[in-house]
Write an enzyme that holds these catalytic residues in place. Structure first.
Site, short mmCIF file in Angstrom:
data_model
loop_
_atom_site.label_atom_id
_atom_site.label_comp_id
_atom_site.label_asym_id
_atom_site.label_seq_id
_atom_site.Cartn_x
_atom_site.Cartn_y
_atom_site.Cartn_z
N LYS A 86 -25.74 16.12 -9.20
CA LYS A 86 -26.57 17.62 -8.43
C LYS A 86 -26.60 18.65 -7.83
O LYS A 86 -25.32 19.43 -7.47
CB LYS A 86 -27.56 17.01 -7.34
CG LYS A 86 -28.49 17.25 -6.90
CD LYS A 86 -29.44 16.90 -5.82
CE LYS A 86 -30.94 17.54 -5.36
NZ LYS A 86 -31.10 16.96 -3.90
N SER A 161 -35.51 14.93 -4.58
CA SER A 161 -35.15 16.08 -5.19
C SER A 161 -34.27 15.74 -6.23
O SER A 161 -34.23 16.56 -7.03
CB SER A 161 -35.22 17.45 -4.72
OG SER A 161 -34.18 16.87 -3.29
N SER A 185 -34.73 12.51 -0.86
CA SER A 185 -34.14 12.54 -2.08
C SER A 185 -32.75 11.61 -3.25
O SER A 185 -32.73 12.00 -4.36
CB SER A 185 -34.26 14.27 -1.94
OG SER A 185 -34.73 14.74 -2.31
N1 GLN Z 1 -39.43 15.62 0.09
C1 GLN Z 1 -38.56 16.18 1.23
C2 GLN Z 1 -38.85 17.35 0.63
O1 GLN Z 1 -39.42 17.82 -0.18
C3 GLN Z 1 -36.92 15.90 1.26
C4 GLN Z 1 -36.46 15.88 0.22
C5 GLN Z 1 -35.11 16.34 0.26
O2 GLN Z 1 -34.32 15.03 0.47
N2 GLN Z 1 -34.39 17.07 -0.45
O3 GLN Z 1 -38.32 17.85 2.01
#
Ligand code: GLN
Length: 492
Positions: A86, A161, A185
């Site tokens: 990532k 994400s 994420s």
């Molecule tokens: N969807 C959550 C956010 O936007 C979690 C994102 C993540 O785990 N990086 O903060």
């Protein structure tokens, strides 16, 4: 298996094939690169590909293996296996954008510890995967480099994400990939893409070199096709790191998996707060059916309560933006990447950040700055911290009674691109079942448990007590020994 479909092998299968000498790492790597080549215009899982580096590392791995045949030297455990990373994890000499314009040309001079450990174990870097900008989002639509698409239905999101990593594993472009999980994420995209993913205990895997979003919640996680595959990589990346003061100096178990699907003596709790009105009926049905299967394997299943679950969403969306607003202050146009021409320093900050950050990142910075500002700090940030303690305590009390918790990952299967584009709250609601886990700091493992009527994967997650990832691998592996959801591949 012919040389041009080696990309279809799972990590464990590929490892066995390399060890038997059925094919070389170079052939395996070339098959993955060819697969990426053929699908990338449709899926867009990657921001940066590193084919030359990958081939070089693969050739090196093959040379080491050949030499060991003569010398009998011990081989690195994951020698020659491809991996994708990532784009929020620093990679030496390889651009690391975080899905943001502001880091468009940032080339780190070092590897994140977790990545370094994977490379030390012999893995081959295919490239850097797409993600929501600075990992803020649940759909990978917030990337400055365009959205990733779900391999099961290209009109839908892969989740986020870490959507690029999840899509790459689901599309058989790579047998494994790194993600990060601050509020879901890894687990939510794993669920949307029909693969397995682990979010470790906070403190189990070093965050050194993971670009910070919400530092008290961030974790480095993994994607693969099965719990067994996850365990192979996880055992290499977990453990104390002197460069991350929040890692604990605890021994990392070997995560040897049982030969038989036997869950006798394992106590599994099912939290009633995770089955809510409005969730997709097929998601609930698949998860309940999987829990019955765990019971049939010998697990003792009982209903439990995590009473403060409903506060997790507001608490997370105060704490994560607050930490983000502080962490992202470093992108000032002077030290990293983008720098807009300006007359004064203030103008430089304003113009650089105005041009470099996308709208969701700006929204989080504003929310976080507000929550931390004098006069509001106690009412918002301070209060959120207190409620976070209650949520953490819910988990601690639950794990006095059970070894693991089984529940859904997300209230629905993958949604369409653009479906939540104008409604940040609807997007935040995707995270109701994943955020509490990060607030509690406990580990979670997501894996496929069926499909909905439209043929989209349904995932579920297992949660464990602090530093008890082993029980998650054990239960998920037992389930995957008697089911085949995790072997299904999208027709691309
Ligand atoms: N969807 C959550 C956010 O936007 C979690 C994102 C993540 O785990 N990086 O903060």
């Amino acid at each position: 298996m012919s040389a041009n479909n080696l990309h279809e092998l799972s990590l464990a299968q590929a490892l066995a094939g390399l060890q038997r000498g059925d094919f070389s790492s170079r052939e395996l790597t070339d098959a993955c690169l060819a697969r990426i080549d053929g699908l990338e215009t449709r899926v867009h899982a990657f921001i940066t590909l590193t084919p030359d580096l990958a081939r070089q590392q693969a050739d090196q791995a093959d040379a080491v293996r050949a030499r060991a045949k003569k010398t009998g030297e011990a081989l690195p455990p994951l020698l020659g296996l491809p991996v994708a990373v990532k784009d929020v994890l620093c990679t030496r000499g390889v651009r690391t954008t975080c899905g943001s314009r502001i880091l468009e040309n940032f080339v780190p001079p070092f590897n994140a510890t977790a990545v370094q450990r994977a490379l030390d174990a012999g893995m081959v870097l295919l490239g850097k995967t797409n993600n929501d900008e600075f990992a803020m989002g649940s759909s990978t639509e917030n990337s400055a480099y365009g959205p990733t698409r779900n391999p099961w239905d290209l009109a839908r999101v892969p989740g986020g994400s870490s959507g690029g990593s999840a899509a790459a594993v689901a599309a058989r472009m790579t047998p494994a990939a790194f993600g990060s999980d601050t509020g879901g994420s890894v687990r939510q995209p794993a669920s949307y893409c029909g693969i397995s993913g682990i979010k470790p205990t906070y403190g189990r895997v070093s965050r050194y070199g993971l670009v910070a979003y919400g530092s008290s919640l961030d974790s480095v996680g993994l994607f693969a096709r099965s719990a067994e595959d996850l365990s192979l990589v996880f055992s290499q990346i977990a453990g104390y790191d002197e460069r991350d003061a929040t890692t604990l100096d605890l021994p990392v178990p070997s995560y040897d998996l049982p030969q038989a699907p036997d869950l006798n003596g394992v106590r599994i709790g099912v939290p009633k707060e995770y089955f809510i009105a409005g969730m997709q009926a097929e998601v609930e049905a698949c998860v309940r059916q999987a829990i019955e299967q765990l019971q049939a394997l010998g697990a003792q299943v009982r209903e439990i309560s995590l009473p403060h679950t409903e506060y997790a969403l507001p608490v997370y969306y105060l704490i994560a933006p607050a930490e983000a607003s502080a962490n992202l202050a470093r992108y000032d146009g002077i030290r990293y990447g983008l720098s807009e021409e300006s007359e004064t320093m203030l103008e430089l900050y304003r113009r650089t950040r105005g041009a470099g950050f996308g709208s969701e990142v700006k929204r989080r910075i504003m929310l976080g700055t507000y929550a931390l500002s004098a006069g509001y700090y106690d009412a918002y940030y301070g209060q959120a911290q207190k409620v976070r303690t209650l949520i953490k305590r819910d988990f601690e009390q639950a794990f006095e009674q059970v070894d693991a918790i089984a529940c859904p990952v997300a209230p629905s299967t993958a949604f369409k691109l653009g479906e939540h584009a104008d409604d940040p709250l609807a997007m935040y609601l995707e995270d109701v079942f994943t955020l509490p886990i990060n607030l509690g700091g406990v580990p979670g493992l997501a894996f496929p448990a069926g499909f909905d009527r439209q043929g989209l994967p349904v995932g579920m997650q297992l949660l464990g007590g602090h530093f008890n990832e082993a029980v998650l691998f054990r239960i998920a592996h037992a389930y995957q020994m008697v089911t085949d959801w995790h072997t299904r591949a999208p027709a691309l």
